[in-house]
Design an enzyme around this catalytic site. Structure first.
Site, PDB file in Angstrom:
ATOM      1  N   TYR A 115     -78.676   6.560  -3.977  1.00 33.68           N
ATOM      2  CA  TYR A 115     -78.277   7.922  -3.612  1.00 33.68           C
ATOM      3  C   TYR A 115     -77.208   8.376  -4.599  1.00 33.68           C
ATOM      4  O   TYR A 115     -76.088   7.865  -4.594  1.00 33.68           O
ATOM      5  CB  TYR A 115     -77.757   7.915  -2.174  1.00 33.68           C
ATOM      6  CG  TYR A 115     -77.397   9.246  -1.560  1.00 33.68           C
ATOM      7  CD1 TYR A 115     -77.586  10.455  -2.227  1.00 33.68           C
ATOM      8  CD2 TYR A 115     -76.853   9.292  -0.279  1.00 33.68           C
ATOM      9  CE1 TYR A 115     -77.255  11.656  -1.640  1.00 33.68           C
ATOM     10  CE2 TYR A 115     -76.508  10.488   0.315  1.00 33.68           C
ATOM     11  CZ  TYR A 115     -76.710  11.661  -0.356  1.00 33.68           C
ATOM     12  OH  TYR A 115     -76.368  12.859   0.236  1.00 33.68           O
ATOM     13  N   LYS A 154     -82.501   9.209  -4.372  1.00 36.03           N
ATOM     14  CA  LYS A 154     -82.223  10.564  -3.909  1.00 36.03           C
ATOM     15  C   LYS A 154     -81.131  11.119  -4.812  1.00 36.03           C
ATOM     16  O   LYS A 154     -80.027  10.559  -4.882  1.00 36.03           O
ATOM     17  CB  LYS A 154     -81.754  10.610  -2.452  1.00 36.03           C
ATOM     18  CG  LYS A 154     -81.433  12.052  -2.016  1.00 36.03           C
ATOM     19  CD  LYS A 154     -80.687  12.155  -0.714  1.00 36.03           C
ATOM     20  CE  LYS A 154     -80.331  13.619  -0.441  1.00 36.03           C
ATOM     21  NZ  LYS A 154     -79.477  13.791   0.766  1.00 36.03           N
TER      22      LYS A 154
END
Length: 292
Positions: A126, A154
């Site tokens: 992330y 992400k």
């Protein structure tokens, strides 16, 4: 996913969270991300994190993918969250780059490798440098993509060039998701695999339709939803705490998720009025069959 807080302002509202989970699934989302930034993961205790992940996976009941946020700055803390998520039945986990302490790319690689080596779940990295202060470089992502347990990223940098370079530097099987909704449409053009979009908490049908429309080549619908829904919403809460704004917008849709947790403050009356006006403009502008 936003995290519902009970009337005391301190505990997880499990009933509302289960209802919210089913609302999102019924709205057509292709996955759920409990324990996220919008879910105020950094303000949840270990017990609260477990409650959130278990409640969502139980309510989802296998009807969609659950990506459990297992974020923290301690390797041991993240490993503990991963065990909890795996035991709860999550499909994969999302691990944010460490925050507060500045580190190097070598430090980031060491952190992620130590976690991945013992992870019971597939992992998505992330990258959200605006909040962590530690960007995961393209080279580091490419190196981490070689680990069997690390299956995706992400990215909430909003940097389309970064996303392009990550896609080019990683195998086709490595999934790359965009977390910056304002760049949803152009990121799909870049080759992103999917969207993890805050506004989907409010209008799940519309965000699911935006992605589906792009997939079927319906550029007109993508443009309309970007112009009439995505950009007005994102613009309205750009200078507000996102979690607080999303919770209020969901309340306008009829589900009270409670107030944000400290250190976030409740929205002021003026902030609520601005969001309410924007919400009404979106509902008026977008086909009701799409947003309802």
């Amino acid at each position: 996913m936003a995290t519902p807080i009970d009337g005391t302002g301190q505990g997880i509202d499990e009933t509302t969270l289960a209802d919210f989970t089913r609302t999102l699934i019924d709205g057509g989302v292709n996955g759920l991300f409990p324990g996220s930034s919008i879910g105020e993961f950094s303000s949840l205790s270990t017990t609260e994190h477990e409650t959130v992940v278990r409640t969502v996976t139980t309510a989802a009941d296998g009807d969609t993918t659950v990506l459990a946020g297992c974020c923290g700055t301690s390797v041991g803390d993240v490993r503990s969250k991963l065990e909890t998520a795996a035991d709860a039945g999550a499909d994969a986990a999302v691990v944010v780059s460490p925050y507060y302490l500045n580190t190097t790319q070598r430090g980031l690689a060491r952190f992620f490798t130590m976690i991945a080596d013992e992870s019971p779940l597939p992992l998505l990295l992330y990258n959200i440098p605006g909040l962590t202060g530690n960007e995961i470089s393209v080279d580091t992502v490419a190196t981490m993509a070689e680990h069997d347990a690390i299956v995706g990223l992400k990215d909430t940098s909003g940097d389309l060039i970064y996303q392009h370079r990550v896609i080019e530097a990683t195998p086709e099987s490595f999934a790359v998701f965009n977390g910056m909704t304002a760049t949803a449409a152009p990121s799909l053009d870049v080759g992103i695999d999917g969207l993890i979009a805050g506004p989907a908490n409010v209008f799940p049908e519309a965000l699911a339709e935006l992605y589906a429309a792009y997939d079927r080549g319906d550029d007109r619908t993508v443009t309309r939803l970007t112009r009439d829904l995505v950009m007005p919403l994102v613009s309205a809460y750009q200078d507000l705490p996102t979690a607080a704004a999303i919770k209020y917008l969901v309340q306008l849709e009829g589900l009270d998720l409670g107030e944000p947790l400290p250190p976030l403050a409740p929205l002021s009356g003026e902030q609520r009025r601005r969001l309410k006006a924007c919400h009404q403009e979106v509902v008026d502008a977008v086909d009701v069959s799409v947003v309802k």
